[in-house]
Write a protein that holds these residues in place. Sequence first.
Motif, PDB file in Angstrom:
ATOM      1  N   LEU A 188       0.837  -1.196   0.000  1.00  0.00           N
ATOM      2  CA  LEU A 188       0.000   0.000   0.000  1.00  0.00           C
ATOM      3  C   LEU A 188       0.876   1.251   0.000  1.00  0.00           C
ATOM      4  N   GLN A 189       2.081   1.136  -0.558  1.00  0.00           N
ATOM      5  CA  GLN A 189       2.998   2.270  -0.661  1.00  0.00           C
ATOM      6  C   GLN A 189       2.305   3.400  -1.427  1.00  0.00           C
ATOM      7  N   PRO A 190       2.113   4.566  -0.787  1.00  0.00           N
ATOM      8  CA  PRO A 190       1.288   5.603  -1.412  1.00  0.00           C
ATOM      9  C   PRO A 190       2.007   6.494  -2.418  1.00  0.00           C
ATOM     10  N   TYR A 191       3.356   6.413  -2.480  1.00  0.00           N
ATOM     11  CA  TYR A 191       4.102   7.316  -3.337  1.00  0.00           C
ATOM     12  C   TYR A 191       4.663   6.590  -4.558  1.00  0.00           C
ATOM     13  N   GLY A 192       4.632   7.257  -5.691  1.00  0.00           N
ATOM     14  CA  GLY A 192       5.216   6.698  -6.901  1.00  0.00           C
ATOM     15  C   GLY A 192       6.683   7.070  -7.018  1.00  0.00           C
ATOM     16  N   PHE A 193       7.486   6.160  -7.616  1.00  0.00           N
ATOM     17  CA  PHE A 193       8.920   6.422  -7.766  1.00  0.00           C
ATOM     18  C   PHE A 193       9.515   5.502  -8.818  1.00  0.00           C
ATOM     19  N   TYR A 194      10.733   5.848  -9.237  1.00  0.00           N
ATOM     20  CA  TYR A 194      11.547   4.994 -10.103  1.00  0.00           C
ATOM     21  C   TYR A 194      12.679   4.424  -9.250  1.00  0.00           C
ATOM     22  N   HIS A 195      12.920   3.127  -9.401  1.00  0.00           N
ATOM     23  CA  HIS A 195      13.994   2.478  -8.642  1.00  0.00           C
ATOM     24  C   HIS A 195      14.907   1.743  -9.618  1.00  0.00           C
ATOM     25  N   LEU A 196      16.128   2.236  -9.727  1.00  0.00           N
ATOM     26  CA  LEU A 196      17.130   1.645 -10.607  1.00  0.00           C
ATOM     27  C   LEU A 196      18.088   0.801  -9.782  1.00  0.00           C
ATOM     28  N   ARG A 247      12.604  -0.465 -11.959  1.00  0.00           N
ATOM     29  CA  ARG A 247      11.262  -0.762 -11.452  1.00  0.00           C
ATOM     30  C   ARG A 247      10.552   0.557 -11.179  1.00  0.00           C
ATOM     31  N   THR A 248       9.405   0.721 -11.808  1.00  0.00           N
ATOM     32  CA  THR A 248       8.588   1.906 -11.572  1.00  0.00           C
ATOM     33  C   THR A 248       7.427   1.498 -10.686  1.00  0.00           C
ATOM     34  N   TRP A 249       7.331   2.140  -9.523  1.00  0.00           N
ATOM     35  CA  TRP A 249       6.201   1.854  -8.634  1.00  0.00           C
ATOM     36  C   TRP A 249       5.126   2.900  -8.858  1.00  0.00           C
ATOM     37  N   GLN A 250       3.944   2.410  -9.212  1.00  0.00           N
ATOM     38  CA  GLN A 250       2.807   3.284  -9.454  1.00  0.00           C
ATOM     39  C   GLN A 250       1.740   2.964  -8.416  1.00  0.00           C
ATOM     40  N   PRO A 251       1.479   3.878  -7.473  1.00  0.00           N
ATOM     41  CA  PRO A 251       0.476   3.584  -6.439  1.00  0.00           C
ATOM     42  C   PRO A 251      -0.911   3.447  -7.046  1.00  0.00           C
ATOM     43  N   PRO A 294       3.941  11.467  -6.694  1.00  0.00           N
ATOM     44  CA  PRO A 294       5.382  11.189  -6.623  1.00  0.00           C
ATOM     45  C   PRO A 294       5.941  11.240  -5.198  1.00  0.00           C
ATOM     46  N   LEU A 295       6.919  10.416  -4.950  1.00  0.00           N
ATOM     47  CA  LEU A 295       7.621  10.365  -3.668  1.00  0.00           C
ATOM     48  C   LEU A 295       8.269  11.716  -3.380  1.00  0.00           C
ATOM     49  N   PRO A 296       8.041  12.292  -2.198  1.00  0.00           N
ATOM     50  CA  PRO A 296       8.711  13.556  -1.865  1.00  0.00           C
ATOM     51  C   PRO A 296      10.230  13.391  -1.887  1.00  0.00           C
ATOM     52  N   ALA A 297      10.906  14.361  -2.453  1.00  0.00           N
ATOM     53  CA  ALA A 297      12.367  14.320  -2.525  1.00  0.00           C
ATOM     54  C   ALA A 297      12.951  14.112  -1.135  1.00  0.00           C
ATOM     55  N   GLY A 298      13.954  13.233  -1.052  1.00  0.00           N
ATOM     56  CA  GLY A 298      14.653  13.004   0.206  1.00  0.00           C
ATOM     57  C   GLY A 298      14.055  11.943   1.100  1.00  0.00           C
ATOM     58  N   LEU A 299      12.817  11.523   0.831  1.00  0.00           N
ATOM     59  CA  LEU A 299      12.163  10.573   1.733  1.00  0.00           C
ATOM     60  C   LEU A 299      12.607   9.145   1.425  1.00  0.00           C
ATOM     61  N   PHE A 309      17.107   4.385   0.192  1.00  0.00           N
ATOM     62  CA  PHE A 309      17.272   5.814   0.428  1.00  0.00           C
ATOM     63  C   PHE A 309      17.125   6.587  -0.871  1.00  0.00           C
ATOM     64  N   TYR A 310      16.575   7.790  -0.749  1.00  0.00           N
ATOM     65  CA  TYR A 310      16.375   8.646  -1.917  1.00  0.00           C
ATOM     66  C   TYR A 310      17.733   9.010  -2.525  1.00  0.00           C
ATOM     67  N   GLY A 311      17.809   9.008  -3.855  1.00  0.00           N
ATOM     68  CA  GLY A 311      19.043   9.317  -4.529  1.00  0.00           C
ATOM     69  C   GLY A 311      19.879   8.064  -4.739  1.00  0.00           C
ATOM     70  N   GLU A 312      21.189   8.229  -4.781  1.00  0.00           N
ATOM     71  CA  GLU A 312      22.071   7.100  -5.094  1.00  0.00           C
ATOM     72  C   GLU A 312      22.640   6.455  -3.843  1.00  0.00           C
ATOM     73  N   THR A 313      22.640   5.134  -3.841  1.00  0.00           N
ATOM     74  CA  THR A 313      23.305   4.355  -2.802  1.00  0.00           C
ATOM     75  C   THR A 313      24.321   3.458  -3.467  1.00  0.00           C
ATOM     76  N   GLU A 314      25.568   3.571  -3.044  1.00  0.00           N
ATOM     77  CA  GLU A 314      26.625   2.769  -3.644  1.00  0.00           C
ATOM     78  C   GLU A 314      26.970   1.599  -2.737  1.00  0.00           C
ATOM     79  N   TYR A 315      27.082   0.418  -3.327  1.00  0.00           N
ATOM     80  CA  TYR A 315      27.440  -0.786  -2.588  1.00  0.00           C
ATOM     81  C   TYR A 315      28.844  -1.216  -2.997  1.00  0.00           C
ATOM     82  N   ASP A 316      29.677  -1.486  -1.998  1.00  0.00           N
ATOM     83  CA  ASP A 316      31.051  -1.927  -2.269  1.00  0.00           C
ATOM     84  C   ASP A 316      31.496  -2.912  -1.200  1.00  0.00           C
ATOM     85  N   ASP A 317      30.619  -3.895  -0.936  1.00  0.00           N
ATOM     86  CA  ASP A 317      30.914  -4.883   0.125  1.00  0.00           C
ATOM     87  C   ASP A 317      32.059  -5.796  -0.298  1.00  0.00           C
TER      88      ASP A 317
END
Length: 317
Positions: A188-196, A247-251, A294-299, A309-317
């Motif tokens: 029931l995620q109420p905000y739309g967003f793009y997730h790469l 993945r595009t989430w469309q509420p 749309p998902l509020p910026a920063g949320l 997290f909003y924006g870019e997350t880099e993984y280097d485990d």
Amino acid sequence: MDTLADGASARESARESARTSAGLALQFHWETAEHEPPEAEELTELEEEIHTHCAALRQAAPDDTTPATLLAFLALAKLRAHLDKPVDHRDDRHADPVRLDDDDEPGRALATEVVRASRRALALRDTDNIAAFSLACALEWLGDHAAAVTAYCEAVRLDPHDSLAAARAEVLEEGLKLPCPVPGRRPLQPYGFYHLERTRVVGHSGSVKGVEFLSTDRTALRRAAEHRLGEWLADSCTGLDEDFALRTWQPGEEPGKSPGRTIYADLRQAAMQAPDGRQVVDWSTAPLPDLRHPLPAGLPIRWYGAWHFYGETEYDD
């Protein structure tokens, strides 16, 4: 008229900047808290920064609920820094019920603050599954396991695929067995967003390298997808598994009340070489629809049982 429009645009830009800055500081706090004690100077500075941005946002937009979510998540991050075990129970079904010692006054104060902040966030937006999950974690650590079960079940109601929340509820209440989500059951995620996601599993323990990008900005997302794409493709199939997907989430039509849907695009199939030799994505084959609510910026979000997290997350485990 133009002056009024320019003023409204400037105010919205300032609000978005404050949310983005608070969200970025929260991400740094969350990542740092995994390795540092709560009294670490860097954590203290980040906490002050988050509070400053949230206060400015509340003053500029009193009806904006995002500061409450950010502060609930911050409270969880502080509790996480205090504990010697992951607050979000990474071993889910295999971890016994947990409880803070009665003489751990700092820990119990931190957990109590998570409860207070999470309940405030839920009072403002009852679809806030970050707050629902944070509340459940804190109640479990406070030893109020019956209330924690109720909160974990609420997190599952909001996100039927949150297997971690379901597992903790079942651990805490003997005999409880939550039903597996039926095929097609969505959050029931109420905000739309793009997730790469452009990641590669590089170790048998599940270690990951790569980046993920959460946004509502098409231009920024396309830029993130194509950044150093040639290098990534050159190492294709060198890991145990890899994912290059959008993945595009469309509420739903009633955001937060009716389920939405995920639109999936495998960007490995859309990668191509441009005339100048660069590796790019053929965006004509990857849908990027207009977002509803749309998902509020920063949320940040908790989606399908994982933090993003909003924006870019880099993984280097």
